[in-house]
Structure formats: C-alpha cells, structure tokens
Design a protein around this motif. Structure first.
Motif, PDB file in Angstrom:
ATOM      1  N   ASN A   2      -2.374  -8.361  31.063  1.00  0.00           N
ATOM      2  CA  ASN A   2      -1.408  -6.865  31.114  1.00  0.00           C
ATOM      3  C   ASN A   2      -0.294  -6.763  30.123  1.00  0.00           C
ATOM      4  OD1 ASN A   2      -3.077  -6.302  33.380  1.00  0.00           O
ATOM      5  ND2 ASN A   2      -1.497  -6.843  35.110  1.00  0.00           N
ATOM      6  N   ILE A   3      -0.342  -5.458  29.726  1.00  0.00           N
ATOM      7  CA  ILE A   3       0.381  -5.071  28.797  1.00  0.00           C
ATOM      8  C   ILE A   3       1.740  -3.852  29.400  1.00  0.00           C
ATOM      9  CG2 ILE A   3       0.816  -3.560  26.738  1.00  0.00           C
ATOM     10  CD1 ILE A   3      -1.778  -4.927  26.027  1.00  0.00           C
ATOM     11  N   ALA A   4       3.049  -4.174  29.124  1.00  0.00           N
ATOM     12  CA  ALA A   4       3.895  -3.202  29.387  1.00  0.00           C
ATOM     13  C   ALA A   4       4.254  -2.240  28.077  1.00  0.00           C
ATOM     14  CB  ALA A   4       5.087  -3.643  29.894  1.00  0.00           C
ATOM     15  N   LEU A   5       4.096  -1.105  28.035  1.00  0.00           N
ATOM     16  CA  LEU A   5       4.161  -0.234  26.729  1.00  0.00           C
ATOM     17  C   LEU A   5       5.719   0.350  26.796  1.00  0.00           C
ATOM     18  CD1 LEU A   5       3.045   1.227  24.229  1.00  0.00           C
ATOM     19  CD2 LEU A   5       1.871   2.684  25.872  1.00  0.00           C
ATOM     20  N   LEU A   6       6.420   0.216  25.835  1.00  0.00           N
ATOM     21  CA  LEU A   6       7.703   0.737  25.646  1.00  0.00           C
ATOM     22  C   LEU A   6       7.736   1.921  24.806  1.00  0.00           C
ATOM     23  CD1 LEU A   6       9.880  -2.440  25.544  1.00  0.00           C
ATOM     24  CD2 LEU A   6       8.802  -1.646  27.541  1.00  0.00           C
ATOM     25  N   GLY A   7       7.750   3.082  25.089  1.00  0.00           N
ATOM     26  CA  GLY A   7       7.636   4.210  24.517  1.00  0.00           C
ATOM     27  C   GLY A   7       6.153   4.842  24.393  1.00  0.00           C
ATOM     28  N   PHE A   8       6.411   6.251  24.656  1.00  0.00           N
ATOM     29  CA  PHE A   8       4.918   7.043  24.720  1.00  0.00           C
ATOM     30  C   PHE A   8       4.955   7.896  23.503  1.00  0.00           C
ATOM     31  CE2 PHE A   8       1.312   8.842  26.739  1.00  0.00           C
ATOM     32  CZ  PHE A   8       0.604   7.708  27.114  1.00  0.00           C
ATOM     33  N   GLY A   9       5.333   7.803  22.228  1.00  0.00           N
ATOM     34  CA  GLY A   9       5.315   8.854  21.227  1.00  0.00           C
ATOM     35  C   GLY A   9       3.660   8.831  20.548  1.00  0.00           C
ATOM     36  N   VAL A  30       4.230   1.619  31.640  1.00  0.00           N
ATOM     37  CA  VAL A  30       4.754   2.402  30.517  1.00  0.00           C
ATOM     38  C   VAL A  30       6.121   2.649  31.124  1.00  0.00           C
ATOM     39  CG1 VAL A  30       4.842   4.572  29.417  1.00  0.00           C
ATOM     40  CG2 VAL A  30       2.517   3.371  29.889  1.00  0.00           C
ATOM     41  N   LEU A  31       7.030   2.340  30.095  1.00  0.00           N
ATOM     42  CA  LEU A  31       8.286   2.608  30.320  1.00  0.00           C
ATOM     43  C   LEU A  31       8.482   4.208  29.620  1.00  0.00           C
ATOM     44  CD1 LEU A  31      11.395   1.435  31.066  1.00  0.00           C
ATOM     45  CD2 LEU A  31      11.649   1.073  28.701  1.00  0.00           C
ATOM     46  N   VAL A  43       4.499   4.055  35.950  1.00  0.00           N
ATOM     47  CA  VAL A  43       5.454   4.799  34.930  1.00  0.00           C
ATOM     48  C   VAL A  43       6.916   4.504  35.574  1.00  0.00           C
ATOM     49  CG1 VAL A  43       6.118   6.621  33.800  1.00  0.00           C
ATOM     50  CG2 VAL A  43       3.843   6.261  34.178  1.00  0.00           C
ATOM     51  N   THR A  44       7.641   3.653  34.698  1.00  0.00           N
ATOM     52  CA  THR A  44       9.041   3.785  35.313  1.00  0.00           C
ATOM     53  C   THR A  44      10.003   3.895  34.057  1.00  0.00           C
ATOM     54  OG1 THR A  44      10.587   1.896  36.183  1.00  0.00           O
ATOM     55  CG2 THR A  44       8.778   1.221  34.752  1.00  0.00           C
ATOM     56  N   ALA A  45      11.130   4.102  34.358  1.00  0.00           N
ATOM     57  CA  ALA A  45      12.145   4.385  33.764  1.00  0.00           C
ATOM     58  C   ALA A  45      13.331   2.890  33.522  1.00  0.00           C
ATOM     59  CB  ALA A  45      13.302   5.567  33.808  1.00  0.00           C
ATOM     60  N   VAL A  59       4.716  -7.292  26.016  1.00  0.00           N
ATOM     61  CA  VAL A  59       5.604  -6.279  26.059  1.00  0.00           C
ATOM     62  C   VAL A  59       5.467  -5.559  24.715  1.00  0.00           C
ATOM     63  CG1 VAL A  59       7.946  -5.196  25.780  1.00  0.00           C
ATOM     64  CG2 VAL A  59       7.150  -6.813  27.895  1.00  0.00           C
ATOM     65  N   VAL A  60       4.657  -4.572  24.468  1.00  0.00           N
ATOM     66  CA  VAL A  60       4.564  -3.651  23.224  1.00  0.00           C
ATOM     67  C   VAL A  60       5.534  -2.670  23.180  1.00  0.00           C
ATOM     68  CG1 VAL A  60       3.341  -1.923  22.201  1.00  0.00           C
ATOM     69  CG2 VAL A  60       2.233  -3.836  23.168  1.00  0.00           C
ATOM     70  N   GLU A  61       6.767  -2.838  22.015  1.00  0.00           N
ATOM     71  CA  GLU A  61       7.669  -1.789  21.767  1.00  0.00           C
ATOM     72  C   GLU A  61       7.497  -0.975  20.604  1.00  0.00           C
ATOM     73  OE1 GLU A  61      10.662  -0.007  19.776  1.00  0.00           O
ATOM     74  OE2 GLU A  61      10.164  -2.148  18.954  1.00  0.00           O
ATOM     75  N   VAL A  62       7.290   0.487  21.150  1.00  0.00           N
ATOM     76  CA  VAL A  62       7.133   1.439  19.823  1.00  0.00           C
ATOM     77  C   VAL A  62       8.039   2.621  20.311  1.00  0.00           C
ATOM     78  CG1 VAL A  62       4.643   0.910  19.332  1.00  0.00           C
ATOM     79  CG2 VAL A  62       5.100   2.211  21.509  1.00  0.00           C
ATOM     80  N   MET A  63       9.445   2.152  20.590  1.00  0.00           N
ATOM     81  CA  MET A  63      10.316   3.268  20.753  1.00  0.00           C
ATOM     82  C   MET A  63      10.923   3.710  19.558  1.00  0.00           C
ATOM     83  SD  MET A  63      12.161   0.920  23.765  1.00  0.00           S
ATOM     84  CE  MET A  63      13.391   2.101  24.194  1.00  0.00           C
ATOM     85  N   GLY A  64      11.212   2.619  18.637  1.00  0.00           N
ATOM     86  CA  GLY A  64      12.001   2.910  17.546  1.00  0.00           C
ATOM     87  C   GLY A  64      13.343   2.753  17.769  1.00  0.00           C
TER      88      GLY A  64
END
Ligand code: HSE
Length: 372
Positions: A2-9, A30-31, A43-45, A59-64
């Motif tokens: 299972n993956i949590a994705l930080l950022g949805f750009g 998804v954060l 989907v959570t903040a 944890v995948v971080e693609v927020m920048g």
C-alpha cells in the motif's frame, strides 16, 4: 504493497493512473487539501492519519518544496515506511540527513525521478559506481532550457517567447528562474555527483551560469562555426577532488548533445574501465516521471531496503584541476581562453561587474582544439 501519495499535481496524478489496475502496488491514500471525489482511495488533509496507518508501506512525495515535505518524509521514515520522492530541491538541501535517517530506520529512500525524469539515470549511475570508478558525469538535465535553446537556434524564436512556449508545455518550475539560471540542473548535478563519487557536495558551492545571457547574436556567431549552445551540468573527479559546474556549452553539430532537441535530456557517465555510457529520453512530464516513481516503488516491493549508496563523504568543490576551453563575450567583444574552470568562473564574475549580460560558455569536443 500500500502506498500513500503526498501531492496530486502532474506527477502525482499520472503516477496514480499508472498504479490503477495493478495488483502488486496500490495507492491506498492521497494527501490532499481539497476533496477529490473522483478518487476511490482514502483522501485526507491530515498527514498524521497516513503516518499512523500501519497498512501503508511506502510514502510517495511529489508535493515539491522543502516544507512540509521534509518533515513528512522524516516522520514517515521514523514510522518505518519506505520513501520515494521526485523532489530534487529537498534531496539536495537535506541529502545527508535524509540518507542517514533512512539507514538508521532501515527503510528505503529512492529519488530516481528527481534527475532525468523518465530516464533511469540515478539507478544506472549508482549501479555503475558499484562496478567501476566513475570519472565524470555530464549532460543536459533541464528540459525547459533545452526547449528554449532549441527554439532559439532552430526557429529564431526570441528568448521570452521561447520561455512562454516551454512554460505552456508544463515543464518549467513554478518559478522558471530555477530553470533559466541553471539551478534546477545544478540540483540534478548534485544528486548525480553524490551517487557517482560517493560524496556529498553542497549545491551552493557549485558555480552556475544559466542561459539568460545568451543572445540571438551569440547563437548566430556560434552557428557560423557550426557550434550549438546547450546548458550542461558537469562533474569530474580528480583524485580526491570533485569539480562541478553548470554552464552553457558549445557542441559541434555532430555531437549527440547537439541532436537532443525540444525538452529532451541526455546524460553521460564516464567510467575508468568500462568507458562511457549515455542515456537519453524524456526528462520531465507526467507519464515519464510518474513511471520513474513507479519503478522505485516496484524496486522497494521487490525487496530494496536502502538508499542507492550506503556511504558518502562530505566533499568540497575544487575547480582548480578542471581545464577546458572557454568562450567569453564582454562589452561586445568575443574571445576564447584555455584555463581551469576555477579561473574561468572567477574571470566571468569580474566581467559581469562591468557588463551584467556578459557570456561564459565552455567549448566542447574537437572545436576546443580549433578555437583555443
Ligand atoms: N523544470 C524541470 C525541467 C522539470 O525543465 O527539466 C523536470 O525536472
């Protein structure tokens, strides 16, 4: 897993699409600050909800940006989660902390998408560095400036119009200064040099000249000698010293770099015994970059439990042993000089005091023999 994705750009949304339908990896959360009713996962903040969830393995971080990305990744690793990031700014600024923390926590930290986009550059380079001594790395690592220089060279497009076109393609950083002044390429160079040489170099120690001083006249003058401008990031090792710089470079029209047009990237390493290998392809974009993120997640699911290298030595940049042929334009005059990179950048800074639009470019290949 299972993956949590930080950022949805761009990168996040394409990565999400790439995972849909897979059975080995699943985006479970998804954060996101805003609701995303189109997504079937949580989907959570609230990042704490993610970090406390024992079912999340990666944890995948693609927020920048630096914060809160840095705090989130540290918390994720401390909670025993593997981390994948595409964030070159973060990896450069906190390289030693993040690599050390991953080792301390026994988790994987991967950032393949942060240099070369869809090209498996960092994985190939780190593998090569385990096989042989890497002597140099060099390449076109910024798609925005390559697009601009290609448009200015091939179509005579003006600088501002070329930048607008590149921004419309969605490749440019939020603040394109990072692209045009070479800062983005320099961050990718830091990661490349660190993995190639087993060191940790500081971004701010690396001299960096971008493309903003290149004029249509410069391009035309170079064209008369069949030379083409590219923005190149280069690092070399000389014994225990590392030289690194980012600078416009003139290539003969026959060089592979000269043929790398549009937003393409090309990057090369030179190894002591097994020679030179070059990698080219899409250096940015949703699917290419999302695919690199996915490749990192697959490596982790397959059992990779570490960073690319297990050791690094902090290292200062020393340009004194790095000789090349350089082209200057200052106060309307062009001239060339064969000297060390240390001398070239010092001299350029002097010229810039008199002429803020002065040009410095390295001359590569056979052209250097002819012109210097
Ligand atoms: N702004 C970057 C580029 C995006 O133009 O290459 C990919 O890192």
């Amino acid at each position: 897993m299972n993956i949590a994705l930080l950022g949805f750009g761009t990168v996040g949304s394409y990565f999400y699409r790439l995972t849909e339908g897979r059975t080995d990896l699943r985006v479970a959360a998804v954060l996101s600050r805003r609701p995303r009713p189109e997504l079937t996962c949580t989907v959570t903040a609230d990042f704490d909800e993610i970090v406390r969830d024992p079912s999340i393995g990666i944890v995948v971080e693609v927020m920048g940006g630096l914060e809160p990305a840095y705090s989130y990744l540290c918390a994720a690793m401390r909670a025993g989660k593997h981390v994948v990031t595409a964030n070159k700014q973060l990896m450069c600024a906190h390289y030693e902390d993040l690599v050390s923390l991953a080792a301390e926590c026994g988790v994987s930290l991967r950032c393949t998408a942060s240099a070369g986009g869809g090209i498996p550059w960092l994985t190939s380079l780190s593998r090569a560095a385990r096989l042989d001594e890497i002597i140099a790395v060099e390449g076109i690592l910024n798609g925005t400036t390559n697009y601009m220089l290609s448009a200015m060279t091939e179509n005579g497009t003006g600088y501002d119009a070329a930048l607008r076109e590149a921004q419309a393609l969605g490749y440019a950083e939020a603040d394109p200064t990072a692209d045009v002044e070479g800062l983005d390429a320099r961050r990718k160079l830091v990661l490349s040099a660190n993995l190639a040489f087993g060191v940790s170099v500081r971004e701010e120690d690396i001299p960096c000249v971008g493309i903003s001083s290149i004029t249509a006249q410069d391009i035309a003058q170079a064209g008369k000698k069949e030379l083409i401008f590219k923005l190149i990031a280069r690092a070399e090792r000389h014994g225990g010293k590392v030289a690194a710089f980012v600078c416009p470079t003139l290539f003969p029209a026959s060089a592979p770099e000269a043929h790398t047009g549009g937003t393409g990237n090309i990057v090369t390493f030179c190894a002591k015994r097994f020679g030179t290998q070059s990698f080219s392809g899409a250096g940015a974009g949703g699917y290419p970059t999302g695919s690199s993120v996915l490749a990192d997640c697959l490596d982790i699911a397959d059992g990779c439990k570490s960073f690319y290298v297990d050791r690094f030595a902090p290292c200062r940049i020393d340009l004194s042993g790095c000789d090349a042929c350089w082209l200057y334009r200052a106060n309307g005059e062009y001239f060339t000089c064969k000297c060390s990179a240390a001398h070239a950048f010092e001299r350029y800074e002097q010229f810039r005091k008199e002429d803020s639009h002065a040009l410095l470019a390295r001359i590569a290949g056979d052209a250097a023999e002819e012109l210097c």
